[in-house]
Design an enzyme around this catalytic site. Sequence first.
Site, mmCIF file in Angstrom:
data_model
loop_
_atom_site.group_PDB
_atom_site.id
_atom_site.type_symbol
_atom_site.label_atom_id
_atom_site.label_comp_id
_atom_site.label_asym_id
_atom_site.label_seq_id
_atom_site.Cartn_x
_atom_site.Cartn_y
_atom_site.Cartn_z
ATOM 1 N N LYS A 122 0.784 -1.239 0.000
ATOM 2 C CA LYS A 122 0.000 0.000 0.000
ATOM 3 C C LYS A 122 0.814 1.287 0.000
ATOM 4 C CE LYS A 122 -0.125 0.371 4.923
ATOM 5 N NZ LYS A 122 -0.694 0.982 6.064
ATOM 6 N N SER B 258 -9.823 1.267 -1.525
ATOM 7 C CA SER B 258 -9.332 2.514 -0.949
ATOM 8 C C SER B 258 -9.982 3.708 -1.631
ATOM 9 C CB SER B 258 -7.819 2.569 -1.153
ATOM 10 O OG SER B 258 -7.348 3.885 -0.985
ATOM 11 N N TYR C 78 -0.015 1.739 -7.259
ATOM 12 C CA TYR C 78 -0.783 1.213 -6.123
ATOM 13 C C TYR C 78 -2.281 1.419 -6.353
ATOM 14 C CZ TYR C 78 -3.380 1.803 -1.803
ATOM 15 O OH TYR C 78 -4.362 1.783 -0.862
ATOM 16 N N LYS D 282 -5.733 -1.237 -7.089
ATOM 17 C CA LYS D 282 -7.035 -1.267 -6.386
ATOM 18 C C LYS D 282 -8.172 -1.185 -7.409
ATOM 19 C CE LYS D 282 -5.655 -1.471 -2.083
ATOM 20 N NZ LYS D 282 -5.790 -2.732 -1.355
ATOM 21 N N PHE E 114 -11.138 5.169 3.846
ATOM 22 C CA PHE E 114 -10.568 6.516 3.789
ATOM 23 C C PHE E 114 -9.223 6.475 4.540
ATOM 24 C CE2 PHE E 114 -13.194 9.225 1.162
ATOM 25 C CZ PHE E 114 -14.037 8.247 0.688
#
Length: 336
Positions: free
Chosen positions: A84, A124, A148, A152, A177
């Site tokens: 992440k 995310s 990254y 997602k 968040f």
Amino acid sequence: MKILLTGGAGYIGSHTYLALMGSGHVPVIFDDFSNSSPKVLERLERISGQAVVCERGSVADSALVQGLMKRHAIEAVVHFAGFKAVGESVAQPLKYFDNNLVGMTRLLQAMDATACRTLVFSSSATVYGDPASVPITESFPRSHTNPYGHTKLVIEDMLSALQKSDPAWKVAVLRYFNPVGAHPSGLIGEDPRGIPNNLMPFVAQVAVGKRPVLNVFGNDYPTPDGTGVRDYIHVQDLAQGHVAALQTLAAKGESFTVNLGTGQGYSVLDVVRAFEQASGRQVPVQFASRREGDVAQCYASTERASELLGWRAQLGLDAMCSDSWRWQSANPDGYA
Ligand code: UDP
């Protein structure tokens, strides 16, 4: 339910482990410890008073995952095991494509092969890119500014293709968040390796004296005090969000995508002031240039989460800072 937590020894995984136990589920941790410490397991045992069931390995090892899913009679998977760090993903995109995309594919194959098709996925708010306005609803357009974030987004698309191909898949996509804070025991918390990328662990390390000063990335944003505004959510609330998501999947049997935030935006300077208050320590700041790829404001619309999951964040910025401080001051070097 018997639930496999991939990346269950990590920051959000370990807090969710306790929340699931507290709701009567039976979580099994699966982790390769590439970005977490086995010491978290003893801490979880101290808090829960129960032995932790943990398997070590990679989500990309389909045969291993299939074996343990059968052995533990796993009914659902919560998939936290992704990398992440934005900057690292720019420097080493292949690492992210491999772990996040290939790892996810292999995990889904293992789930399919063992007919376990209930999944909660950690997405995310990064999938919203630079939002045109705030608060952000789930129907906002998606985009990405780094590898990254791209992983997602691609995984969200993979999951929707899978649901279309076979309605037996029940998938909850949770768009986090900014998770912060720690378990109120001070025994588990966020333990970033090296220099923290995120604001709250950096502030905590300045407060405890490990770092001299916080660089505030930009004070000329179109926000009330010029610094970036984010939706910080207590990791304990986030953990409860996973419990609610699993319960909703089981009760309604339908896939969904939902924001997990508080709906409240705080600036970098708001966080610094709240942390100083909670810790009784000074957090010196210096203004630096904007960080590439940062957006001015990002906070969630929480309507869908409250309607669909019956879940709302309960804890405010003061609890986020005081719990983060309890963890940081009791464990200045994390789990080391
Ligand atoms: N930030 C900062 N100094 C730091 C780390 C972060 O000023 O050392 C700011 C950052 O520019 C953003 C906010 O704090 O406005 C939250 O950053 P974080 O990396 O925690 O979350 P994200 O930007 O991914 O939402």
